[in-house]
Design a protein around this motif. Sequence first.
Motif, PDB file in Angstrom:
ATOM      1  N   THR A  95     -28.886  -7.861  47.090  1.00 10.47           N
ATOM      2  CA  THR A  95     -29.738  -8.513  46.080  1.00 10.47           C
ATOM      3  C   THR A  95     -31.179  -8.540  46.587  1.00 10.47           C
ATOM      4  OG1 THR A  95     -29.263 -10.702  47.016  1.00 10.47           O
ATOM      5  CG2 THR A  95     -27.833  -9.928  45.235  1.00 10.47           C
ATOM      6  N   PRO A  96     -31.834  -7.383  46.611  1.00 11.97           N
ATOM      7  CA  PRO A  96     -33.184  -7.322  47.187  1.00 11.97           C
ATOM      8  C   PRO A  96     -34.258  -7.969  46.332  1.00 11.97           C
ATOM      9  CG  PRO A  96     -32.568  -5.200  46.271  1.00 11.97           C
ATOM     10  CD  PRO A  96     -31.344  -6.058  46.199  1.00 11.97           C
ATOM     11  N   THR A  97     -33.969  -8.179  45.048  1.00 12.62           N
ATOM     12  CA  THR A  97     -34.965  -8.701  44.115  1.00 12.62           C
ATOM     13  C   THR A  97     -34.338  -9.800  43.276  1.00 12.62           C
ATOM     14  OG1 THR A  97     -35.934  -6.478  43.977  1.00 12.62           O
ATOM     15  CG2 THR A  97     -36.585  -8.061  42.285  1.00 12.62           C
ATOM     16  N   GLN A  98     -35.143 -10.824  42.972  1.00 16.78           N
ATOM     17  CA  GLN A  98     -34.702 -11.907  42.111  1.00 16.78           C
ATOM     18  C   GLN A  98     -35.567 -11.937  40.848  1.00 16.78           C
ATOM     19  OE1 GLN A  98     -31.997 -13.470  42.582  1.00 16.78           O
ATOM     20  NE2 GLN A  98     -31.568 -12.957  44.731  1.00 16.78           N
ATOM     21  N   PRO A  99     -35.079 -12.537  39.760  1.00 15.57           N
ATOM     22  CA  PRO A  99     -35.847 -12.541  38.514  1.00 15.57           C
ATOM     23  C   PRO A  99     -37.281 -13.034  38.656  1.00 15.57           C
ATOM     24  CG  PRO A  99     -33.614 -13.205  38.047  1.00 15.57           C
ATOM     25  CD  PRO A  99     -33.699 -13.069  39.548  1.00 15.57           C
ATOM     26  N   VAL A 100     -37.513 -14.063  39.460  1.00 19.62           N
ATOM     27  CA  VAL A 100     -38.872 -14.579  39.595  1.00 19.62           C
ATOM     28  C   VAL A 100     -39.812 -13.532  40.207  1.00 19.62           C
ATOM     29  CG1 VAL A 100     -38.607 -15.604  41.897  1.00 19.62           C
ATOM     30  CG2 VAL A 100     -40.162 -16.660  40.228  1.00 19.62           C
ATOM     31  N   ASP A 101     -39.245 -12.602  40.976  1.00 17.57           N
ATOM     32  CA  ASP A 101     -40.059 -11.563  41.608  1.00 17.57           C
ATOM     33  C   ASP A 101     -40.599 -10.552  40.602  1.00 17.57           C
ATOM     34  OD1 ASP A 101     -39.382 -12.693  44.105  1.00 17.57           O
ATOM     35  OD2 ASP A 101     -37.589 -11.436  44.253  1.00 17.57           O
ATOM     36  N   VAL A 102     -39.876 -10.342  39.494  1.00 16.10           N
ATOM     37  CA  VAL A 102     -40.265  -9.320  38.517  1.00 16.10           C
ATOM     38  C   VAL A 102     -40.882  -9.918  37.261  1.00 16.10           C
ATOM     39  CG1 VAL A 102     -38.457  -7.776  39.365  1.00 16.10           C
ATOM     40  CG2 VAL A 102     -37.995  -9.237  37.383  1.00 16.10           C
ATOM     41  N   ALA A 103     -40.943 -11.245  37.184  1.00 14.31           N
ATOM     42  CA  ALA A 103     -41.358 -11.899  35.942  1.00 14.31           C
ATOM     43  C   ALA A 103     -42.737 -11.456  35.476  1.00 14.31           C
ATOM     44  CB  ALA A 103     -41.323 -13.416  36.122  1.00 14.31           C
TER      45      ALA A 103
END
Length: 286
Positions: free
Chosen positions: A191-199
Amino acid sequence: MDTFNPPRRAFIQGALATGFALAVQPVTAGSIATDSRALDSGLAGIPLDDGILPVYFARPTARSSLPIVLVVQEIFGVHEHIRDICRRLAKLGYLAVAPELYFRQGNPAASPDIASIIKDIVSKVPDAQVMQDLDATLGWAAAHGGDASRAAITGFCWGGRICWLYASHHPQLKAGIAWYGKLEGAHDALTPTQPVDVAASLSVPILGLYGGQDSSIPQDSVERMRQALQQGQSGSQIVVYPTAGHAFNADYRPSYQVAAAQDGWQRLQAWLDSHGMQASKAADTD
């Protein structure tokens, strides 16, 4: 529905849940059951390099060029609740497809409790694998009566988080609706990325539906996501139901909150309609 040889059909049936997952038994008496009148619905399998991806689909009978909605499972897999969501969407005129995204790791429907599902199955599922499987599902839908230029995604709990991530991965989507999916978490190989990272970089408009009493997704996390979205141009929104907890749309569980669930479903329809996903309702005869 596609036809398969007996061994392949047996595999697909075994990889997908029958009824409700064991971990959520007993099912509450008020669980919603949507019929399949005027629908084509059932199981299919998508050939991949490393196996057959099982999916459940529902669509209006004898219709083509349908807008597509990818339906992403809770941690319980594609059990009866997710199948019912597909039929509800098909009644609205969509081709709805739910892939079993854990099929390589195991069948969560047979696990005795939530802790076992997380430890033995969910914790072993890479986000990159999920993105590829959703790409394959969208391709299958486009080849089976769907219109790839009008595609959206919705997901619940575990699938709510995936909804945000897939919108970043596949910016050609028209819209997404994320139901109580985690927004922050660990960064690791799976899980290298979380939703807040791409928002802030999203271009797909996402409607996030969250519970104000959800102990697994604190309100400060929701607020950080809201602030990150405001830095971008996607037009995404987050709605919080103050008295609702986690899984408020899960009508088969005690967590169900009818007012929040019904409002969320109306908002889902309005969100799809307002973002190029208009559909004609399936004819429903007695």
